[in-house]
Design a protein around this motif. Structure first.
Motif, PDB file in Angstrom:
ATOM      1  N   ARG A  49       0.842  -1.191   0.000  1.00  0.00           N
ATOM      2  CA  ARG A  49       0.000   0.000   0.000  1.00  0.00           C
ATOM      3  C   ARG A  49       0.875   1.238   0.000  1.00  0.00           C
ATOM      4  NH1 ARG A  49      -5.253   0.905   0.534  1.00  0.00           N
ATOM      5  NH2 ARG A  49      -5.709  -1.263   1.069  1.00  0.00           N
ATOM      6  N   GLY A  50       0.573   2.158  -0.905  1.00  0.00           N
ATOM      7  CA  GLY A  50       1.344   3.386  -0.997  1.00  0.00           C
ATOM      8  C   GLY A  50       1.176   4.015  -2.363  1.00  0.00           C
ATOM      9  N   ASP A  51       2.030   4.992  -2.641  1.00  0.00           N
ATOM     10  CA  ASP A  51       1.941   5.741  -3.891  1.00  0.00           C
ATOM     11  C   ASP A  51       3.192   5.535  -4.712  1.00  0.00           C
ATOM     12  OD1 ASP A  51       2.077   8.206  -5.737  1.00  0.00           O
ATOM     13  OD2 ASP A  51       0.083   8.382  -4.858  1.00  0.00           O
ATOM     14  N   ILE A  52       3.022   5.443  -6.026  1.00  0.00           N
ATOM     15  CA  ILE A  52       4.159   5.207  -6.897  1.00  0.00           C
ATOM     16  C   ILE A  52       5.163   6.354  -6.850  1.00  0.00           C
ATOM     17  CG2 ILE A  52       3.071   6.217  -8.944  1.00  0.00           C
ATOM     18  CD1 ILE A  52       4.426   4.051 -10.605  1.00  0.00           C
ATOM     19  N   ARG A  59      10.306   0.820  -4.051  1.00  0.00           N
ATOM     20  CA  ARG A  59      11.378  -0.137  -3.751  1.00  0.00           C
ATOM     21  C   ARG A  59      10.825  -1.366  -3.033  1.00  0.00           C
ATOM     22  NH1 ARG A  59      16.539   1.388  -4.688  1.00  0.00           N
ATOM     23  NH2 ARG A  59      16.920   3.607  -5.080  1.00  0.00           N
ATOM     24  N   ARG A  60       9.891  -1.140  -2.103  1.00  0.00           N
ATOM     25  CA  ARG A  60       9.271  -2.277  -1.408  1.00  0.00           C
ATOM     26  C   ARG A  60       8.542  -3.176  -2.405  1.00  0.00           C
ATOM     27  NH1 ARG A  60       7.205   1.412   2.259  1.00  0.00           N
ATOM     28  NH2 ARG A  60       5.054   0.877   1.672  1.00  0.00           N
ATOM     29  N   ALA A  67       9.867 -10.069 -11.969  1.00  0.00           N
ATOM     30  CA  ALA A  67       9.409  -9.366 -13.163  1.00  0.00           C
ATOM     31  C   ALA A  67       8.493  -8.218 -12.759  1.00  0.00           C
ATOM     32  CB  ALA A  67       8.677 -10.323 -14.100  1.00  0.00           C
ATOM     33  N   VAL A  68       8.321  -7.278 -13.684  1.00  0.00           N
ATOM     34  CA  VAL A  68       7.449  -6.125 -13.473  1.00  0.00           C
ATOM     35  C   VAL A  68       6.491  -6.007 -14.653  1.00  0.00           C
ATOM     36  CG1 VAL A  68       7.311  -3.624 -13.155  1.00  0.00           C
ATOM     37  CG2 VAL A  68       9.263  -4.889 -12.226  1.00  0.00           C
ATOM     38  N   LYS A  95      10.948   5.871 -14.042  1.00  0.00           N
ATOM     39  CA  LYS A  95      11.360   5.670 -12.653  1.00  0.00           C
ATOM     40  C   LYS A  95      11.272   4.190 -12.264  1.00  0.00           C
ATOM     41  CE  LYS A  95       9.631   8.274  -9.312  1.00  0.00           C
ATOM     42  NZ  LYS A  95       8.672   8.753  -8.258  1.00  0.00           N
ATOM     43  N   THR A  96      10.184   3.535 -12.640  1.00  0.00           N
ATOM     44  CA  THR A  96      10.009   2.120 -12.303  1.00  0.00           C
ATOM     45  C   THR A  96      11.081   1.269 -12.971  1.00  0.00           C
ATOM     46  OG1 THR A  96       7.609   2.453 -12.110  1.00  0.00           O
ATOM     47  CG2 THR A  96       8.389   0.189 -12.333  1.00  0.00           C
ATOM     48  N   ALA A  97      11.387   1.576 -14.231  1.00  0.00           N
ATOM     49  CA  ALA A  97      12.423   0.819 -14.945  1.00  0.00           C
ATOM     50  C   ALA A  97      13.783   0.995 -14.281  1.00  0.00           C
ATOM     51  CB  ALA A  97      12.477   1.273 -16.402  1.00  0.00           C
TER      52      ALA A  97
END
Length: 312
Positions: A49-52, A59-60, A67-68, A95-97
């Motif tokens: 639970r949280g915001d991107i 990171r969590r 995989a993403v 950012k995610t990559a």
């Protein structure tokens, strides 16, 4: 395989979660603070639970996964709430990559959209910018570009359900849009509706297929249907006949120019512009690779809209 899923609580996300579980994977979903998570899955799965926008949360989410899948996307902006195409469809993909690379997570699958290379709208331009980041990211990436996606929405937003609500259920005639001043081939622009089950199956089946790395796949259903044909099939599924009349595209475009800043207005200028260009593509290449027999856009497959209201 443990898979981080961003955009897992919406329409397509529900099916991605279910397919991951069916294939023996463990999905880990990102769930926004203050946003309830609705799921019909009975099997266990993980969530963070949280915001991107919070690096610690991201990171969590990515720690310890294999995989993403990045499935976050919007059709309308709401800049006052920080919801923009640039943020959700480009900046956060980058950012995610980057964080995935930091966490030694190499497999990355991106939900894009058919037609983004036309670059007509901010929606398309930001999707394309995200795609262009991946080749130099160091990731084993795959991009999917679906046409319009349909299927039982389980209370979420979905193409056919919205057309039923906004056009078929309306007492007004269904609009057959056309460009220009004279009604040349009204409602004749084409789309390739693709079933959400087929989309989700492609995403999950490709997770461990190295032959899909560094590739872009279009995802279109087996039919090329005109706007008029799509509305006719939806009405027929409901046991109705719907009056349809030609409507010049400049009329709803003018209305959207004045009103599409309000969430209650059903369509934006950019959505009208993209719609009139059509949305046709083939999914044959990836369906063959994944041994998928795609669903047709017909009364049998659309029976979920009749079941919702007891019609048909």
């Amino acid at each position: 395989m443990k898979v981080a899923l961003l955009g897992g609580t919406g329409f397509v996300g529900h099916y991605l979660t279910e397919k991951l579980l069916q294939h023996g994977h463990m999905p880990r979903l990102l769930v926004r603070e203050g946003s309830p998570h609705f799921s019909k899955q009975t099997q266990p799965f993980e969530w963070v639970r949280g915001d991107i926008e919070d690096n610690k949360t991201l990171r969590r989410l990515l720690t310890g996964v294999d995989a993403v899948i990045y499935n976050i996307g919007i059709l309308r902006e709401n800049p006052s709430k920080g919801i923009t195409f640039e943020k959700l469809q480009h900046e956060w993909v980058v950012k995610t990559a980057e964080l995935a690379n930091d966490q030694q997570v190499k497999r990355f699958i991106l939900m894009s959209a058919n037609g983004v290379d036309l670059g007509l709208t901010p929606y398309q331009k930001t999707k394309l910018a995200a795609e262009k980041h991946l080749p130099g990211s160091g990731l084993d990436w795959t991009v999917f570009r679906p046409s319009v996606i349909f299927g039982n929405p389980y209370g979420k937003l979905e193409f056919v359900t919205m057309l039923k609500r906004d056009i078929i259920d309306s007492p007004l005639p269904a609009p057959l849009f056309y460009e220009g001043l004279l009604p040349s081939n009204p409602g004749g622009f084409q789309l390739s509706p693709v079933h959400v089950e087929d989309v989700a199956e492609c995403f999950v089946s490709c997770l461990d297929k190295p032959e899909t790395y560094s590739d872009i796949y279009t995802l279109g259903g087996p039919q090329r249907l005109t706007w008029k044909e799509i509305l006719t099939i939806i009405a027929k599924t409901l046991g109705r006949r719907k009056l349809m009349l030609p409507v010049p595209a400049f009329a709803p475009t003018l209305a959207a120019t004045a009103l599409d800043r309000f969430p209650w207005f059903p369509i934006s200028r950019d959505q009208i512009r993209m719609l009139l260009k059509g949305n046709v593509c083939s999914g044959e290449r990836i369906f063959k690779l994944c041994d998928i027999q795609p669903h047709s856009f017909d009364e049998e497959t659309l029976n979920y809209i009749a079941a919702q209201t007891g019609e048909g």
